[in-house]
Design a protein around this motif. Structure first.
Motif, PDB file in Angstrom:
ATOM      1  N   ASN A 265      47.983  30.048  26.369  1.00 26.64           N
ATOM      2  CA  ASN A 265      47.902  31.515  26.314  1.00 26.64           C
ATOM      3  C   ASN A 265      47.649  32.052  27.715  1.00 26.64           C
ATOM      4  O   ASN A 265      46.889  31.466  28.491  1.00 26.64           O
ATOM      5  N   HIS A 266      48.261  33.186  28.021  1.00 29.67           N
ATOM      6  CA  HIS A 266      48.291  33.653  29.414  1.00 29.67           C
ATOM      7  C   HIS A 266      48.118  35.168  29.460  1.00 29.67           C
ATOM      8  O   HIS A 266      48.683  35.889  28.638  1.00 29.67           O
ATOM      9  N   TRP A 267      47.299  35.652  30.422  1.00 29.68           N
ATOM     10  CA  TRP A 267      47.081  37.083  30.610  1.00 29.68           C
ATOM     11  C   TRP A 267      47.249  37.435  32.083  1.00 29.68           C
ATOM     12  O   TRP A 267      46.838  36.677  32.969  1.00 29.68           O
ATOM     13  N   THR A 268      47.843  38.591  32.348  1.00 32.08           N
ATOM     14  CA  THR A 268      47.985  39.104  33.719  1.00 32.08           C
ATOM     15  C   THR A 268      47.343  40.478  33.792  1.00 32.08           C
ATOM     16  O   THR A 268      47.556  41.319  32.910  1.00 32.08           O
ATOM     17  N   TYR A 269      46.551  40.708  34.853  1.00 32.12           N
ATOM     18  CA  TYR A 269      45.808  41.963  34.999  1.00 32.12           C
ATOM     19  C   TYR A 269      46.081  42.606  36.357  1.00 32.12           C
ATOM     20  O   TYR A 269      46.214  41.915  37.374  1.00 32.12           O
ATOM     21  N   ASN A 270      46.147  43.929  36.345  1.00 33.56           N
ATOM     22  CA  ASN A 270      46.137  44.700  37.581  1.00 33.56           C
ATOM     23  C   ASN A 270      44.687  44.961  37.971  1.00 33.56           C
ATOM     24  O   ASN A 270      43.885  45.410  37.146  1.00 33.56           O
TER      25      ASN A 270
END
Length: 266
Positions: free
Chosen positions: A45-50
């Motif tokens: 599972n993968h998350w990208t944040y600004n």
């Protein structure tokens, strides 16, 4: 999911983010919340944040592996090399686990004074059965940092609690339902000890202060969608020191991270 563009200022956040909270939680809503997964921890599972702070950045974090430790399944999260967000730093330097309604972790809070680590064990980040405003976790201890002839002793208290359940939470163009808002606070005070002509000198350098106030927003089926962390400390009585310390004597920054994209395995 649509991308969420970086946040320029706190005013910008206030203008574009809206939410509504329940003063009381119905049994139906509690049952619905209890059936949701507020932080999917499957491998890959993968998350990208600004990230918005003094400089803009982008953080990525993913679940790398799981391990069985004393009967509990713990998940190891990893992140990109230069992580800026408070939450991504915390989660990627810890072992994370879920037990019934709770999400908790074992690790260290290190994004305060460089070189200083505040250990946490079974730190509860959220609990879907916790009443509104209920305390989730509290723990106190002492951490030390040594530099040449100086020893910095930090007395800390780390606490978390449920702040609200938001029926609708709008972040830019995306609206999320049943969002759980929690807070994490790190309160510190500290003394510096040193040797002067064979005598130990104790200097109170940090007055009692909340050095970290972090707010997390968790959406069902996704995980963390927004985090705002105010990090600040100030040292005093430094005129009694003979030399300089290897870290800033005062620091203040607000770091926000908003979700841009995610990949969750079913």
């Amino acid at each position: 999911m649509r991308c969420i563009y970086p946040i320029a200022t706190l005013f910008f956040i206030a203008f574009y983010c809206s939410c509504s909270s329940n003063e009381s939680i119905s049994e139906e809503l509690l049952a619905e919340i209890g059936s949701e997964n507020y932080f999917p921890l499957e491998k890959n599972n993968h998350w990208t944040y600004n990230i918005e702070a003094e400089t803009s950045a982008k953080d990525s974090v993913w679940v790398e592996k799981d391990s069985l430790i004393e009967g509990e399944i713990y998940y190891q999260a990893k992140g990109n090399a230069q992580k800026k967000g408070f939450f991504t730093n915390l989660i990627s330097s810890s072992l994370v686990a879920k037990s019934k309604s709770k999400l908790f972790l074992d690790g260290n809070i290190s994004q305060l004074i460089p070189g200083l680590e505040i250990p946490v064990h079974n730190l509860t980040l959220l609990d879907t059965k916790s009443p509104l405003g209920g305390e989730l976790y509290t723990n106190s201890g002492i951490s030390t940092y040594e530099y040449n002839k100086y020893i910095l002793h930090i007395e800390y208290t780390v606490s978390t609690k449920t702040e609200a359940v938001l029926n609708d939470y709008t972040l830019f163009d995306d609206t999320y339902n049943n969002v759980i808002k929690t807070s994490l606070t790190v309160n510190i005070k500290g003394i510096l000890t040193t040797d002067v002509d064979g005598y130990e000198l104790t200097i109170p350098v940090i007055k009692d202060q909340d050095a970290i106030i972090s707010t997390q927003y968790f959406a069902p089926g996704i995980g963390l969608i927004y985090n705002e962390a105010a990090i600040a400390y100030q040292l005093s009585n430094l005129d009694q020191l003979e030399g300089k310390l290897p870290f800033p004597t005062e620091y203040s920054e607000v770091i926000t991270q908003s979700i841009e994209d995610f990949s969750i395995l079913n």
